[in-house]
Design an enzyme around this catalytic site. Structure first.
Site, PDB file in Angstrom:
ATOM      1  N   GLU A 175       0.805  -1.221   0.000  1.00 24.87           N
ATOM      2  CA  GLU A 175       0.000   0.000   0.000  1.00 24.87           C
ATOM      3  C   GLU A 175       0.845   1.282   0.000  1.00 24.87           C
ATOM      4  O   GLU A 175       0.689   2.146   0.878  1.00 24.87           O
ATOM      5  CB  GLU A 175      -0.964   0.014   1.197  1.00 24.87           C
ATOM      6  CG  GLU A 175      -1.988  -1.092   1.145  1.00 24.87           C
ATOM      7  CD  GLU A 175      -3.047  -0.971   2.228  1.00 24.87           C
ATOM      8  OE1 GLU A 175      -4.050  -1.684   2.126  1.00 24.87           O
ATOM      9  OE2 GLU A 175      -2.878  -0.168   3.178  1.00 24.87           O
ATOM     10  N   GLU A 389      -4.938  -8.609   0.720  1.00 24.10           N
ATOM     11  CA  GLU A 389      -5.754  -8.237   1.882  1.00 24.10           C
ATOM     12  C   GLU A 389      -7.199  -8.051   1.470  1.00 24.10           C
ATOM     13  O   GLU A 389      -7.487  -7.458   0.437  1.00 24.10           O
ATOM     14  CB  GLU A 389      -5.275  -6.918   2.519  1.00 24.10           C
ATOM     15  CG  GLU A 389      -3.975  -6.989   3.266  1.00 24.10           C
ATOM     16  CD  GLU A 389      -3.609  -5.663   3.934  1.00 24.10           C
ATOM     17  OE1 GLU A 389      -4.545  -4.888   4.267  1.00 24.10           O
ATOM     18  OE2 GLU A 389      -2.410  -5.406   4.117  1.00 24.10           O
TER      19      GLU A 389
END
Length: 484
Positions: A175, A389
């Site tokens: 991320e 995720e």
């Protein structure tokens, strides 16, 4: 199991192919604890969480779930649940102090990987999950400086040299769009700079160069063959209406908040409209020289998969310059509130979607958005995809020694159905990692926001583990899939 859940399970089992990696995920700072154990040095998060007011109720990862000392217990639970892969990150500061190698830190990760492999679980390793060594933030400003690239390569080479025979799946960055945006626009992650668009774009560009050079290092090195990519948090956007203004706002959102992040990693270039917009606005203060351009393009061709973290979608509408709404801080306390529009005046705004539900943290629950994202990535880049995720943060309660988290089962099941639909339409999805395996430190949200399929009692010094209903459901689903 309800009739609806049984039907969802049947859909999942039939649509998910063999060789699929059923997984769960975590990150070093959020679970390991042992923040000063065996020679570990400070990261930026070790410092940030000690600053009053930076996290919910001052929570930090000094102990977390104490996975550093209890990994064998956790791996035994993973084996019991039937996991095929466990995605975790290596703590840079646990294995390196500048150029000094910490053998105790390396030993921990060797032991963890060995335990996983002995139990039939593939280690999936993230090299960077936000815990930059504090020394580099202090020395040259961390991700704002190109100096971080060479320091990262020293760290990455150590990891590849040590673990390449044990790891087949490498995720370079986790991320990068989130930690740069929250660190330089919202100012709620380290280093806490606010409204610094130039710094946000420059730091993100440095993550792309790190990804590219690390991929090249791995692919050109004498390492056992494996797969390497990076994981980006992606929030797809829908237009509120067919009004041309809303459609244009949606396209601008996608260029600035989707393709800006993925194109440079997986094509080696930035989207042209977004580059022109940022340049004219005076936000680009870095240069892409000929060597950088060639590196980014060549590494994009070497990258094996796209990693995505998917939690929610958004709905877009026109946002006029006069009277338009600006960027707003997100919910970190779990007290559900009325939807608050957020955006960039003159470009777009995020508006409420009446066709979805929202969590206590005002996150959109939209499984269809995952199917849409997977198809979009497949059409644009044509690479295999790892869902690194996906999960639901919620308030969980222990009642008579059990955690009945049907809401989490429903969330995961519907997203797995969405994955199956994408697979049936030709998308190559390699793995699914539910976030998270155990409850953990949810960064700014502290320990109250629980994601795990395993409950951890953080009020008990012994940190006992408790299997939630979602643990047993996921376990049964994997068994059904294996026996189909």
């Amino acid at each position: 199991m309800t009739k609806e859940n049984k039907k969802l399970n049947e859909q999942i089992v039939q649509s998910i192919p063999k060789q699929f990696l059923w997984g769960a995920a975590s990150a070093a700072y959020q679970v390991e604890g042992g923040f000063e154990a065996d020679g570990k040095v400070a990261s930026i998060w070790d410092e940030w969480t000690k600053i009053p007011g930076k996290t919910f109720e001052g929570t930090n990862g000094d102990v977390a779930t104490d996975h550093y000392h209890r990994y064998k217990e956790d791996v035994a639970l993973m084996k019991e649940m039937g996991l095929k892969t466990y995605r975790f990150s290596i703590s840079w500061t646990r294995i390196l102090d500048g150029d000094k190698v910490n053998k105790k830190g390396l030993e921990f990760y060797h032991n963890l990987m060995d335990a996983l492999i002995e139990n039939g679980i593939e280690p999936m390793v993230t090299l960077y999950h936000w815990d930059l060594p504090k020394r580099y933030q202090d020395q040259y400003g961390g991700w704002l400086s190109r100096d971080v690239i060479e320091d990262f390569l020293v760290y990455a080479k150590l990891c590849f040299d040590e673990f390449h025979t044990k790891v087949k799946y490498w995720i370079v960055m986790n991320e990068p769009n989130i930690f740069t945006h929250q660190g330089y626009i919202l100012g709620v992650h380290p280093p806490g700079h606010k409204d610094q668009m130039n710094e946000f774009l420059r730091s993100y560009h440095h993550t792309a160069l790190v990804h590219a050079k690390t991929v090249a290092l791995y692919k050109n090195g004498d390492y056992q063959e494996g797969m390497i990519g990076s994981s980006i948090a992606l929030t797809p956007g829908y237009s509120r209406s067919e009004d041309p203004k809303d459609l244009l706002a949606t396209q601008r959102y996608l260029d600035l908040n989707f393709y800006w992040f993925t194109d440079v990693y997986y094509k080696g270039t930035y989207p042209s409209w977004a580059w022109e917009y940022y340049t004219q606005a005076g936000f680009i203060d870095f240069e892409i020289n000929e060597e950088d351009a060639e590196l980014l393009k060549s590494a994009a061709k070497l990258t094996d998969f796209i990693g995505i973290n998917y939690y929610q979608s958004t709905t877009l509408a026109d946002n006029p310059i006069e009277g338009g709404v600006g960027v707003k801080m997100f919910n970190t306390d779990g007290k559900k509130r009325d939807f608050e529009e957020s955006g960039i005046p003159g470009l777009y705004k995020n508006v409420e979607n009446p066709n979805v539900t929202y969590t206590n943290w005002n996150w959109v629950v939209d499984p269809n958005g995952l199917t849409h994202t997977l198809k979009l990535l497949n059409e644009t880049y044509g690479l295999p995809i790892v869902i690194s995720e996906n999960g639901l943060g919620a308030f969980d309660s222990v009642v008579d020694g059990k955690v009945h988290d049907d809401y989490r089962i429903d969330f995961i099941a519907k997203h797995l159905v969405a994955i199956g639909e994408a697979i049936e339409q030709g998308v190559n999805v390699l793995a699914y990692c539910v976030w998270s395996f155990t409850d953990l430190l949810s960064w700014l949200n502290g320990y109250q926001k629980r994601y795990g399929v395993v409950y951890v009692d953080f009020d008990d010094i012994a940190l006992p583990r408790l299997r939630k209903d979602s643990f047993y459901w996921y376990q049964d689903l994997i068994k059904e899939w294996e026996n189909k």
